[in-house]
Write a protein that holds these residues in place. Structure first.
Motif, mmCIF file in Angstrom:
data_model
loop_
_atom_site.group_PDB
_atom_site.id
_atom_site.type_symbol
_atom_site.label_atom_id
_atom_site.label_comp_id
_atom_site.label_asym_id
_atom_site.label_seq_id
_atom_site.Cartn_x
_atom_site.Cartn_y
_atom_site.Cartn_z
ATOM 1 N N ALA A 32 -47.260 -19.141 17.993
ATOM 2 C CA ALA A 32 -46.052 -18.368 18.240
ATOM 3 C C ALA A 32 -46.265 -17.385 19.386
ATOM 4 O O ALA A 32 -45.332 -17.034 20.096
ATOM 5 N N TYR B 86 -44.802 -3.671 28.824
ATOM 6 C CA TYR B 86 -44.817 -3.787 27.366
ATOM 7 C C TYR B 86 -44.820 -5.263 27.001
ATOM 8 O O TYR B 86 -43.989 -6.000 27.482
ATOM 9 N N ARG B 123 -38.612 -5.943 33.191
ATOM 10 C CA ARG B 123 -38.157 -4.885 32.282
ATOM 11 C C ARG B 123 -38.474 -3.510 32.842
ATOM 12 O O ARG B 123 -37.747 -2.557 32.605
ATOM 13 N N SER C 330 -45.908 -11.383 17.758
ATOM 14 C CA SER C 330 -45.542 -9.999 18.017
ATOM 15 C C SER C 330 -44.070 -9.904 18.388
ATOM 16 O O SER C 330 -43.401 -10.910 18.565
ATOM 17 N N VAL C 331 -43.605 -8.679 18.467
ATOM 18 C CA VAL C 331 -42.200 -8.415 18.745
ATOM 19 C C VAL C 331 -42.105 -7.810 20.137
ATOM 20 O O VAL C 331 -42.858 -6.890 20.469
ATOM 21 N N GLU C 332 -41.186 -8.330 20.928
ATOM 22 C CA GLU C 332 -41.028 -7.806 22.287
ATOM 23 C C GLU C 332 -39.600 -7.377 22.541
ATOM 24 O O GLU C 332 -38.672 -7.936 21.969
ATOM 25 N N PRO C 333 -39.425 -6.410 23.406
ATOM 26 C CA PRO C 333 -38.061 -5.985 23.702
ATOM 27 C C PRO C 333 -37.352 -7.007 24.590
ATOM 28 O O PRO C 333 -37.998 -7.738 25.330
ATOM 29 N N GLU C 335 -34.690 -7.874 27.777
ATOM 30 C CA GLU C 335 -34.708 -7.272 29.100
ATOM 31 C C GLU C 335 -33.819 -6.045 29.225
ATOM 32 O O GLU C 335 -34.272 -4.989 29.590
ATOM 33 N N LYS C 341 -37.067 -9.837 21.157
ATOM 34 C CA LYS C 341 -37.335 -11.254 21.256
ATOM 35 C C LYS C 341 -38.452 -11.627 20.300
ATOM 36 O O LYS C 341 -39.439 -10.905 20.174
ATOM 37 N N SER C 343 -40.765 -15.101 19.146
ATOM 38 C CA SER C 343 -41.043 -16.517 19.361
ATOM 39 C C SER C 343 -41.777 -17.067 18.145
ATOM 40 O O SER C 343 -42.464 -16.329 17.429
ATOM 41 N N GLU C 353 -37.687 -19.505 20.900
ATOM 42 C CA GLU C 353 -37.575 -18.078 21.177
ATOM 43 C C GLU C 353 -36.187 -17.650 20.760
ATOM 44 O O GLU C 353 -35.226 -18.357 21.033
#
Lengths: 231, 167, 980
Positions: A32, B86, B123, C330-333, C335, C341, C343, C353
């Motif tokens: 993932a 990030y 970003r 993991s967790v991503e912001p 844009e 986001k 996946s 995604e």
């Protein structure tokens, strides 16, 4: 039915956590998180699973290990601490050297032969260094700069990334300027100046050891106390 | 990374006679001891810092220390507006060119990997990207070009060299 | 006053243990480090499966007049339980039975005896910090109410953020604030026992760099989401995104955050998070009228408790929850938005995604907690797995076990209070005494008590009025006592403040005056201070006083049945649960008749292979068979069971067909269960196909040799976790893992594949799963629509499955195929009829409430435990046995059962015997007395809820304390006041 013994599963080095690859619970975290999962059949979880099933040869024969950037992001989140990158490197190391794709093994071979990954002859190296240094000495503050090469008793050994004497000459000067400003007593070497060691990527410990050994030799012959790691 | 692990593995006695430094160790020593002074007014643009895997995650795993704080300390000495991508640090994204993949013919996969780096950069939208790794330098430059993004990429020691105040 | 037990931790386990002991007549001190009681449940409003609260179900049911029947989330009020907030045990010394317990009580800045909860301090406090009660999604002051709904609602000062500006001190009208106080030490000595029920904290996801918790505002914990959705939360129950208060359209739950992770030193499953997530997902869908897509990213949905699987299935079908088997990296912001986001790899092996508005982290239990140094002292009992997360029902069982240990240390026997009533005074015409508290003159601006006094004096049948400067102090109550002695008053109305604050003082008054507790009523004068004019407020209070006096005048003494308890118990079933129940009862001095239809005790335990479980069962067996208080009836059947709680009679048939009657006060049903059979997977077509239980037995008694198997396949959930047997049997996974490990250890070259749907290695048994993988056992998950296929051809077993990881078919020809067929109950069809208790749709004995009354049958005095109730493991069965015994002791531990104040009675002259009330009674307290042809109420079982009264078509039901005349008069009274 007896388990084969000399398998990737059994000999790939473990991460510091010391956890066996069998601990994998196929949770999918690695896949993932890997940005190239799904590209050309790449999927870290699948690779681990195949290793657990002793399907080593399939992996060795595939291009999968060479697609991985060995960045370790998968491992970073792996809840079981599986040694995925070490597995990849282990597979890479078992590939016949003539089947290693691209420049990796060729670079290693050249390095072993010529002292650098691009096979740059000594005189060309000296010329480039001199040329770039001359240009730098035209800048204010660096007028008295002379690039030190093979300087005995220097304080610091500075190895070079081959690309600096190849396509990116302009980037040679940054460290020179810093050393100059810091009044660092450094030296480069005329032979075996290569700083990068692609044996790490090709899984070739033997070559890797020889190339590291050259740095040790420099330090001893030139009586240099300090080493700046090349990368 | 390769040299250090090779030394530790095959030449442990090396460390009895010699000392070895990473690029960060040297820069931190030079700056903190005053051996070099840096112009604080030169880098006022928005700069994004990229963590290479080798100095981060892999150093952490192999040598028990990831170089996350040091480059940021160095930046803070003379760069007024630097930002992190990030995620950064131990969970950061590789540029896409690690593991020697720059030397393989699988460019498409590499570019696909880099989309993540490009997303991260978008970003933040920096004016300059700074990093301390030759592979990352090459790969990120290439990825930016592929995505028609006109953002310069420099080495950490490059901007240090540029900011040097010579007496 | 002798304190029997000091309990640290006032979460539900602590509360349960406190009530257990209190109901046995012991006095208990219950304390909590936090400034309020309720533990984590003070923040959680809803519990599945019914998504209600239900905490009040914990209130004592036998001797319920010992405390108000009042919302338990607000506070703990019981004559025998003293709750001390903001306090911790600092030392325990001395031998068990005579412990000296030192408690440190934090200085909270506000004197509760002076504070009248006006809130002036809070309004002037200049500090603003994130409010922990709302998980930081709102702010609070330095002086604040830690839990908004708590009673007493004194604020406290958080000195870690207080600036000591002194504004609150100036603002306080009653000088209740002291900024300079220090923690106080309280010593309790002698104390019989200490119970540690301090619980666990939650894993802090901010310590991980994967999930963006603390960085991305729309990443919340499951507890955070609970607060966001709570009606007492920051958005008053609306489901909004924290970053911008926009509605949420897509939500993702990430399971196992901080659990099942060797890198976090968390080789455990936190057991509750799966169902917690499903419940929250359902609530979120309901709140957004299903205009919401919820994805739950999981590895195994651990639906191993009562109704869990069906609840999950229902959530999936009716709300469209997406269950995706993949752990997210993991967790991503995103844009340009506040979205995130995620996946993952889907069941086709494809990298996906997607974007979500809210990420909920199902955080597990905190690790690395340590016990205090007195933990191993004699007389100190920690709840089993104190630091584990448990479902509510299991927490209560664990609390009962700890309370059982404390109880076993002895203490004064239960001597119910003997009340004497002044019959002469009671027989007289109603004479009310009205106490008016002036609250130290603090009410003079808001209420005109003189006006009230003069108005009341003028009314006919005027109450005697006693005006006090401050009723709540010792002097105040003394004057009320004196006033009662010197007058003929036989009803008392006290107009003061919150009635729960001095409930026990009023009871003491009632006792001294020899009047029933129900003849005392308290009014909260402050509830009339509503910001209207003084005159309006005074009129409002006056109305309430008048109506209360009026209804109290019409209240009659209730008839109190005193039922002498038969001090012995009947335990049906001699398996682990029954044995442990019998032993617990006998240890408490109760005579036990233990029945088993088999000639040998031990239940399923007789098949145990040598090991700790067998040792522990053998020990229990010998304790039971040698106990002088236990009469074992082997090979005996129960044929009839009659009577009411405290006075049951069982009819049994002995092996030589003799009928015998056994009177007893309470019964425990532990008739057990056994392995289910299945026809799936060619189960009976090859002698190399065994059930998981038969394999365990064979490996244990050495009739099966691991060296005989070179290729083993196991299939989990064979014929179970799908309709009609749609429940998890809880123990098969662990058994299969242990079997596989045993084979692999004895025969390392054997290949073992386990096909599973969700590996149910909950709690610490996760370690067994880890061990099994490390032993080289391969696990292949499957879904219901893609089950492995089994065929038997020419004496060979062929198994075809699909490995979703490799996206490849798997073909295996094992020499041993093991099926996990699950558990079914044995005799419940007959047993449930004999006891008139209910079964679940799967035939297990149904508990009154799976969360709050896990071992009570619907009928008071009859308790259910062990496999007859639900599938569970050996230790769990033994614990349930103790829990059932503790519940039975509430009845058996007292000489008689007495009718409480508020119960239902039937006016037989009006009753048409339609029997509509019988099935509607939630406590099964109503029954048809066939001999007399009357509908009867078991006044011990009746909890006075009034369901029957509201339902009866003939108004034949009277509720004690809610007499029709009194209520109707009051209503009329208010109507007259409102529209004169």
């Amino acid at each position: 039915m007896n388990e084969p013994t000399d398998t990737i599963k059994s000999h790939a080095p473990l991460r510091p956590s010391g956890i066996k690859p069998e601990t994998c619970m196929a949770c999918g975290t690695c896949s993932a998180g890997c940005p190239i999962t799904g590209m050309e059949g790449f999927d870290p979880r699948k690779i681990v699973r195949m290793v657990l099933e002793n399907r080593d040869q399939e992996l060795i024969d595939s291009k999968l290990p060479w697609l991985c950037t060995m960045c370790g992001k998968c491992e970073h989140a792996c809840p079981m601490g599986i040694n995925i990158i070490n597995i990849i490197r282990d597979i890479r190391g078992q590939v016949d050297r003539d089947k290693v794709p691209g420049q990796i093994h060729k670079g290693v071979e050249l390095c072993l032969e010529t002292g650098n990954n691009i096979g740059l002859p000594g005189e060309d190296f000296t010329f480039i260094i001199g040329d770039v240094a001359e240009e730098m000495a035209e800048e204010e503050g660096f007028e008295d700069f002379v690039p030190p090469i093979d300087k005995k008793g220097a304080s610091l050994l500075h190895t070079l990334h081959n690309k600096l004497v190849n396509t990116q000459n302009e980037d040679l000067v940054h460290w020179w300027k810093i050393f100059h400003a810091a009044k660092e007593d450094f030296t480069m070497t005329s032979e075996n100046w290569e700083g990068v060691n692609w044996g790490l990527f090709s899984g070739d410990d033997e070559a890797m050891k020889i190339i590291v050994g050259r740095i040790v030799d420099h330090m001893d012959t030139l009586r240099i106390e300090h080493l700046m790691y090349p990368e | 990374m390769a040299t250090r692990s090779g030394l530790e593995k095959w030449f442990p006695e090396f460390f009895e006679k010699h000392k070895a430094f990473t690029v960060f160790d040297l820069l931190v020593t030079y700056i903190s001891s005053g051996r070099i002074t840096l112009d604080k007014n030169l880098f006022t643009m928005k700069i994004a810092y990229h963590d290479p895997c080798n100095y981060g995650r892999k150093s952490e795993e192999k040598f028990g220390h990831g170089y996350y704080e040091e480059p940021r300390w160095i930046l803070s000495q003379f760069v007024s507006n630097w930002v992190d991508l990030y995620p950064a640090g131990a969970n950061g994204y590789c540029c896409g060119g690690g593991g020697g993949t720059m030397l393989t013919p699988y460019k498409e996969v590499r570019s696909h990997y880099s989309r993540k780096k490009i997303e991260q950069i978008k970003r933040v939208n920096p004016e300059l990207i700074v990093l301390p790794c030759h592979s990352c330098h090459g790969q990120i430059k290439q990825a930016l070009a592929e995505n028609n993004m006109d953002i310069p990429v420099k080495y950490l020691w490059e901007i240090v060299a540029e900011a040097l105040i010579m007496d | 006053m002798n304190i029997h037990t000091v309990i640290a931790g006032a979460g539900i386990s602590g509360i349960r243990a406190a009530f257990d002991l209190a109901e046995l007549g012991h006095r208990v001190v219950l304390l909590d480090k936090a400034p309020s009681s309720g533990g984590i449940l003070s923040q959680l409003d809803h519990q599945f499966p019914d998504n209600h609260c239900g905490m009040c179900t914990l209130l004592p049911m036998i001797d319920r007049d010992k405390g108000p029947q009042f919302c338990l989330r607000k506070g703990i009020f019981h004559d025998h339980v003293t709750f001390i907030p903001s306090a911790e045990i600092v030392s325990v010394k001395g031998p068990a039975g005579q412990l000296s317990v030192v408690v440190e009580k934090q200085h909270t800045g506000i004197d509760p005896l002076k504070c009248m909860a006006c809130g002036s301090c809070e309004s002037v406090c200049p500090v603003s910090v994130p409010d922990g009660f709302n998980e930081g999604y709102s702010t609070r002051k330095a002086v604040f109410l830690p839990v908004p709904h708590q009673i007493p609602n004194h604020r406290i000062i958080d000195f870690s953020v207080c600036t000591r500006c002194g504004e609150c001190v100036k603002a306080c009208p009653v000088s209740a604030i002291n900024l300079d106080g220090e923690a106080r030490k309280l010593e309790f000595n002698p104390v019989n026992a200490v119970i540690l029920a301090t619980g666990s904290g939650q894993y802090d996801p901010a310590q991980s760099d994967l999930y963006g918790f603390g960085v991305l505002p729309n990443v919340v914990t499951s507890k955070g989401l609970e607060r966001i959705m709570s009606s007492s939360g920051p958005s008053k129950g609306q489901l909004f995104r924290p970053s911008d208060n926009k509605p949420i359209k897509r939500m993702a739950f990430l399971q196992c955050v901080g659990s099942r992770n060797l890198m976090e030193n968390a080789d455990h499953c936190s057991s509750v998070c799966c169902m917690f997530a499903v419940k929250e997902a359902v609530m979120a869908c309901e709140k957004s009228h299903d205009d919401l897509t919820v994805s739950i990213f999981y590895m195994d949905m651990r639906t191993f408790g009562r109704d869990f699987q069906r609840y999950k299935d229902q959530a999936e079908t009716s709300h469209g929850l997406r269950f995706i088997r993949c752990r997210v990296h993991s967790v991503e912001p995103c844009e340009n938005t506040d979205g995130m986001k995620i996946s993952y790899v889907n069941d086709k092996g494809m990298y996906m995604e997607e974007t979500v508005d809210l990420v909920v982290l199902s955080t597990g239990k905190k690790t690395g907690l340590t016990h205090p140094d007195f933990y191993q002292n004699e007389g100190v009992f920690a709840l089993s797995d104190t630091f584990d997360f448990k479902d509510i029902g299991e927490s209560l069982v664990a609390a009962d076990v700890a309370a059982g240990k404390a109880m076993a240390l002895g203490g004064p026997p239960h001597t119910p209070e003997q009340r004497i009533f002044d019959t002469q005074r009671l027989s007289k015409k109603a004479m009310p005494l009205l106490v008016l508290c002036q609250c130290g003159n603090n009410l003079s601006n808001d209420l005109d008590l003189d006006l009230i006094e003069s108005h009341l004096s003028a009314m006919p049948g005027a109450p005697q009025i006693l005006k006090l400067e401050q009723a709540c102090g010792a002097a105040g109550f003394e004057s009320i006592g004196t006033a009662l002695t010197s007058s003929q008053a036989n009803r008392v109305v006290i107009a003061a403040c919150n009635p729960f604050l001095f409930d026990h003082k009023i009871k003491a008054l009632a006792r001294d005056a020899q009047l029933p507790d129900g003849f005392f009523k308290t009014l909260d004068m402050r509830s009339h201070v509503t910001g209207k004019t003084k005159n309006e407020q005074t009129q409002s209070l006056l109305s309430q006083i008048k109506s209360t006096v009026n209804s109290l005048n019409l209240t009659l003494p209730v008839y109190r049945e005193k039922r002498t308890v038969t001090p012995s118990a009947l335990v049906v079933g001699g398996g682990p649960a029954g044995l442990s129940a019998a032993f617990c009862l006998a240890s408490a001095g109760i005579d036990v008749d233990l029945l088993d239809k088999e000639s040998q005790l031990g239940g399923n335990g007789i098949h145990f292979s040598p090991g700790p479980e067998k040792n522990s069962l053998d020990k229990l067996l010998s304790s039971v068979t040698n106990h002088p208080k236990i009469r074992v009836h082997p090979a005996t059947c129960l044929t009839r069971h009659q009577g009411l709680a405290g006075v049951f009679t069982a009819t049994i048939t002995t092996p030589n067909a003799v009928e015998q009657k056994i009177p007893h006060g309470a019964a425990i049903v532990a008739t057990g269960g056994g392995q289910a059979q299945t026809l799936d997977y060619c189960a009976s077509q090859h002698n190399g196909i065994l059930s998981v239980f038969d394999l365990a037995k064979g490996l244990g008694d050495k009739t099966l040799n691991p060296l005989d198997f070179s290729k083993v396949v196991m299939i989990q959930c064979a014929g179970t976790r799908e309709e009609p047997r749609n429940y998890c049997s809880r123990i098969c996974c662990t058994k299969a893992l242990l079997n596989a490990i045993a084979i692999k250890e004895a025969n390392p070259s054997a290949s073992i594949h386990i096909f599973y749907r969700d590996m149910m290695s909950y709690g610490e048994s996760e370690k067994i799963y880890t061990r099994a993988r490390q032993a080289g056992i391969l696990f292949i998950p499957f879904d219901l629509h893609k089950k492995p296929q089994v065929a038997v051809n020419n004496q060979t077993i062929h198994v075809t499955g699909f490995d979703p990881v490799l996206q490849e078919d798997v073909q295996l020809a094992p020499d041993l195929l093991v099926l996990s067929t699950g558990i079914v109950p044995t005799d419940n069809q007959i047993i449930s009829k004999i006891f008139h208790i209910n079964t679940t749709q799967d035939g297990f004995l149904k508990e009154a409430n799976s969360k709050w009354r896990p071992v009570d049958s619907g009928r008071e005095g009859i308790f259910v435990c062990g496999l007859a109730r639900a599938p569970l493991g050996f230790q769990e069965a033994m614990d349930e046995g103790i829990s059932a015994a503790m519940r039975a002791l509430r009845i058996l531990g007292r000489p008689f059962l007495e009718t409480p104040q508020v119960t239902a009675r039937v006016r037989h002259s009006l009753c048409s015997r339609c029997q509509a009330c019988i099935p509607e009674c939630p406590y099964q307290a109503r029954y048809l007395d066939e001999e007399n042809g009357k509908i009867m109420v078991d006044s011990v079982s009746c909890q006075g809820c009034g369901a029957c009264a509201s339902l009866c078509p003939n108004s034949s039901i009277m509720m004690g304390q809610f007499e029709e005349k009194g209520i109707m008069d009051s209503i009329e009274f208010f109507l007259n006041e409102a529209c004169p």
